[in-house]
Structure formats: C-alpha cells, structure tokens
Motif scaffolding. Structure first.
Motif, PDB file in Angstrom:
ATOM      1  N   TYR A  71      10.552   0.978  -1.720  1.00  0.00           N
ATOM      2  CA  TYR A  71       9.798   2.231  -1.725  1.00  0.00           C
ATOM      3  C   TYR A  71       8.800   2.228  -2.880  1.00  0.00           C
ATOM      4  N   LYS A 103       6.055  -0.146  -2.153  1.00  0.00           N
ATOM      5  CA  LYS A 103       5.089   0.408  -1.194  1.00  0.00           C
ATOM      6  C   LYS A 103       4.030   1.233  -1.926  1.00  0.00           C
ATOM      7  N   GLU A 142       7.210   5.012   5.761  1.00  0.00           N
ATOM      8  CA  GLU A 142       7.104   6.049   4.732  1.00  0.00           C
ATOM      9  C   GLU A 142       8.085   7.186   4.999  1.00  0.00           C
TER      10      GLU A 142
END
Length: 228
Positions: A27, A30, A131
């Motif tokens: 995460y 990203k 996401e």
C-alpha cells in the motif's frame, strides 16, 4: 516531438507489480509509485501499471484467522506485534495513509481478493480495485476474505457486482492467480511489493518515489536499447 507543445512525445512502457492485498508495504509502495509516475512523465515516459498476486500467507485457512492470535503466534508476543504495527503506521503516515490496526480483526486468505484484482484487470479498473481493497483492509478494517465484502468493495471501484458474485461463486480466475503466485515463488521471490519490467525484477520494497523513478527510467532505457 509534439508540434503544439514542443515536448517529446510520451514513450509507453509497462510496469508489473507483484503484491498482496494485506501487505502494508505494498500500500505504501503504491503511494510512492503514484508520486514516481509524474516524475517519469516529465521525462516523456508513460507507464501502464499491472498488479499480480502473491500470498504472504499461502497456508492461511480459507476462512482466515483472528488477527491478534495470528500475529501473536507469528511474532512471539502481542507487544512485538504492536511495535511492528506502530512502525508500519508511522511509515504510512509519511505518505498520507492512515492505517487503523485497531479496526483490523481478521487476517484473511487473499486468494479471493486476488481473483477480484485479476477480474478488474480484464475490465480496465484494476488500479481502482487495488486501491479500494487496500483502503478497505487497512483503513476501514474490513475482512477482504469475505465474498460479500469483496463484491461491495469491487462494485464501488467500478466492477459489475453481478460479475464479481458469479466469479467468486465458481472457480474463474483461481487457476490463474495460484499459477502466478507459484511462478513468483519458483523464481525465488519472497517479499513484496516487487516491481518488474519486461520480465526483469527491478527491486522489492516501498522505496522513495525519486528512487523508484530513477530505477524505472534507467531500466526502460536499458531494455529499449536492447530491443533496438
């Protein structure tokens, strides 16, 4: 050269990222990637991003396990688990992410989540679904191993809920997801996120955006020259 802007025409590339939906560093990675891509765009490089499966816990029961018990068994104590969670939360906050370990009750088996990501790629909404799954698990504390939750999360990110329901009720995508997971392990991969280009592993980890951009640009130039 674009005659209207006098800027170099963007050159297209592709990045493939191997990750798990319950990996906090994925995460964070990203977010770093999202900061790196505009840096590359200034140099005329436009990368298409694709996400691929890896199970941090390949032996996880299908129904998942209670998180606190799992973490205590994995790290030896609840205190050590809390220390590691605090380190993750601090790193996440530096890139604008809120990770709510206090809301996370279960550690899921992620095969179903990876199948949803696999389906999303075929419908052009993969990044949005990735996401949404990260946010659901890390910020909202949702069980992303639960089919009903996955349908709702995916629908909110642009997938047809009926298509997700039908897929999860059968075996569609399971062979592909497990095959990619095994391929990554067979190649010696043991950590995520891992960033690859044209089948070449570039690096693993949530490195800073400028470091990412430099590595991607260098790899793209080397691989382009080889193909020339």
């Amino acid at each position: 050269m674009d005659p209207q802007t006098s800027q170099p025409t963007a050159q297209k590339g592709r990045l493939d990222i191997i990750s798990d939906a319950i990996c906090p560093w994925c995460y964070i990675g990203k977010r770093q990637l999202e900061r790196a891509l505009p840096i590359l765009a200034k140099d005329g490089l436009d990368f298409e991003v694709h996400w691929h499966p890896f199970q941090l816990n390949p032996d996880m029961p299908a129904q998942g396990v209670e998180r606190s018990e799992y973490r205590r068994a994995k790290f030896g104590s609840a205190e050590r688990s809390r220390q590691l969670d605090a380190q993750v939360a601090e790193a996440a906050a530096k890139v604008g992410l809120e990770i709510r370990h206090d809301l996370m009750r279960r550690t899921p088996n992620t095969v179903a989540a990876h199948r949803v990501i696999w389906l999303a790629d075929r419908h052009g909404v993969q990044n949005a679904v990735v996401e949404a799954l990260f946010r659901a698990y890390f910020t909202e504390g949702r069980d992303i191993g639960d089919p009903a939750a996955l349908v709702e999360i995916a629908a909110g990110a642009g997938l047809d809920p009926d298509a997700v329901t039908a897929m999860l009720a059968g075996d569609e995508g399971r062979r592909e997801v497990l095959g990619e997971d095994q391929m990554a392990r067979g190649a010696g991969l043991n950590g995520v996120p891992t960033f690859t280009m044209s089948g070449h592993v570039l690096f693993s980890g949530a490195v800073p955006a400028d470091t990412m951009a430099e590595a991607f640009g260098k790899a793209w130039r080397i691989l382009s020259n080889r193909a020339a």
